[in-house]
Design a protein around this motif. Structure first.
Motif, short mmCIF file in Angstrom:
data_model
loop_
_atom_site.label_atom_id
_atom_site.label_comp_id
_atom_site.label_asym_id
_atom_site.label_seq_id
_atom_site.Cartn_x
_atom_site.Cartn_y
_atom_site.Cartn_z
N VAL A 121 1.72 5.18 11.43
CA VAL A 121 0.49 4.58 11.71
C VAL A 121 -0.21 4.19 10.34
CG1 VAL A 121 -1.95 4.83 12.69
CG2 VAL A 121 0.11 5.48 14.00
N LEU A 122 -0.24 5.18 9.36
CA LEU A 122 -1.05 5.05 8.33
C LEU A 122 -0.29 4.01 7.20
CD1 LEU A 122 -2.57 7.36 9.18
CD2 LEU A 122 -2.51 8.42 6.69
N SER A 123 1.00 3.90 7.48
CA SER A 123 1.97 2.82 6.70
C SER A 123 1.67 1.40 7.35
CB SER A 123 3.50 3.24 7.03
OG SER A 123 4.00 2.20 6.30
N LEU A 124 1.55 1.32 8.54
CA LEU A 124 1.21 -0.03 9.09
C LEU A 124 -0.32 -0.34 8.80
CD1 LEU A 124 3.08 0.36 12.50
CD2 LEU A 124 3.64 -1.40 10.74
N ALA A 125 -1.21 0.68 8.78
CA ALA A 125 -2.51 0.28 8.66
C ALA A 125 -2.80 -0.32 7.30
CB ALA A 125 -3.19 1.55 8.94
N ALA A 126 -2.08 0.43 6.38
CA ALA A 126 -2.14 0.01 4.94
C ALA A 126 -1.99 -1.41 4.75
CB ALA A 126 -1.12 0.93 3.85
N HIS A 127 -1.28 -2.15 5.55
CA HIS A 127 -0.72 -3.46 5.46
C HIS A 127 -1.59 -4.37 6.35
CE1 HIS A 127 2.88 -3.00 2.85
NE2 HIS A 127 3.06 -1.96 3.84
N GLN A 128 -2.41 -4.03 7.42
CA GLN A 128 -3.01 -4.83 8.30
C GLN A 128 -4.67 -4.60 8.44
OE1 GLN A 128 -1.63 -6.51 11.12
NE2 GLN A 128 0.91 -5.76 11.02
#
Length: 245
Positions: A121-128
């Motif tokens: 979740v944090l990985s995707l959030a970092a890009h989105q």
């Protein structure tokens, strides 16, 4: 598509603390993506509650530990609302397991949801997440207490706190803050399950305020971090626990 000023994803939002966080952010003016993994009826009732209050919300099923599910969650949120400003990772499990018991299957299950899920979740959030946005992960104040039977849970949440600090540094220059919220004992179904009235009373008295927290207490801290007054808070874990630890 209707213009949306701000939108938030809340994982594990069908019940407990996650549900209350979603409601609070909706009251704060966010359009909400309600993530759930099993309780569709509860997630859909939350959407109806947000809409009845004049807000916008969608329910999106997905396991936080499955990359494809989370990619779908983020894509659906962006397709519906046009933006993602806040991501709150609230999904988690808390079985009581002794280290001496050596149950690797259950240990892996806890880390899969709580730590692997947070990483995805944090990985995707970092890009989105939009510039100026907020990423918030739920941890636990039990880290400071080392209660017997909480080894896998504490290990998973200690890992989450590590991810928070590292991601905050990795996002230097993006104007995105990354913080954690670590509740003490909170009167939710997850916390109360399997505990006697005596155990609950003992845990309530550990805080100098001598009560259990409420989901609303935690949602208020998330609201602060997600709102304008939390703009200068970054790479912190706020221990919302009444002095429990």
């Amino acid at each position: 598509m209707q213009t949306i000023d701000k939108a938030a994803i809340v994982t594990g939002a069908s019940r407990g603390i996650g549900r209350t966080i979603a409601l609070r952010l909706a009251q704060d003016g966010f359009a909400i993506a309600v993530n759930y993994v099993g309780n569709q009826a509860s997630a859909e009732s939350l959407v109806l509650e947000v809409v009845a209050g004049g807000g916008r919300a969608i329910a999106v099923r997905g396991d936080v530990a499955e990359p494809a599910d989370m990619e779908h969650l983020f894509a659906r949120t962006r397709a519906t609302f046009g933006r993602i400003d806040v991501v709150v990772n609230s999904a988690g499990i808390m079985p009581c397991l002794t280290i001496a018991g050596g149950d690797l299957e259950q240990f892996d299950r806890v880390l899969r949801t709580n730590l692997r899920g947070a990483f995805i979740v944090l990985s995707l959030a970092a890009h989105q997440v939009e510039r100026g946005g907020r990423i918030i992960a739920l941890s636990t104040s039990a880290i400071a207490k080392s209660f017997p039977g909480y080894g896998p849970y504490i290990a998973s949440k200690a890992g989450v706190e590590g991810l928070v600090h590292v991601l905050a540094n990795e996002l230097r220059g993006h104007e995105i803050s990354v913080n954690g919220v670590a509740p003490g004992p909170v009167a939710t179904e997850l916390f109360l399950a399997g505990k006697s009235a005596e155990q609950i009373d003992q845990l309530a008295r550990l805080s100098p305020l001598e009560r259990l927290g409420t989901p609303e207490d935690i949602a208020a801290v998330v609201s602060f971090l997600a709102g304008p007054d939390g703009a200068w808070i970054n790479s912190q874990v706020l221990r919302a626990n009444g002095g429990f630890a």
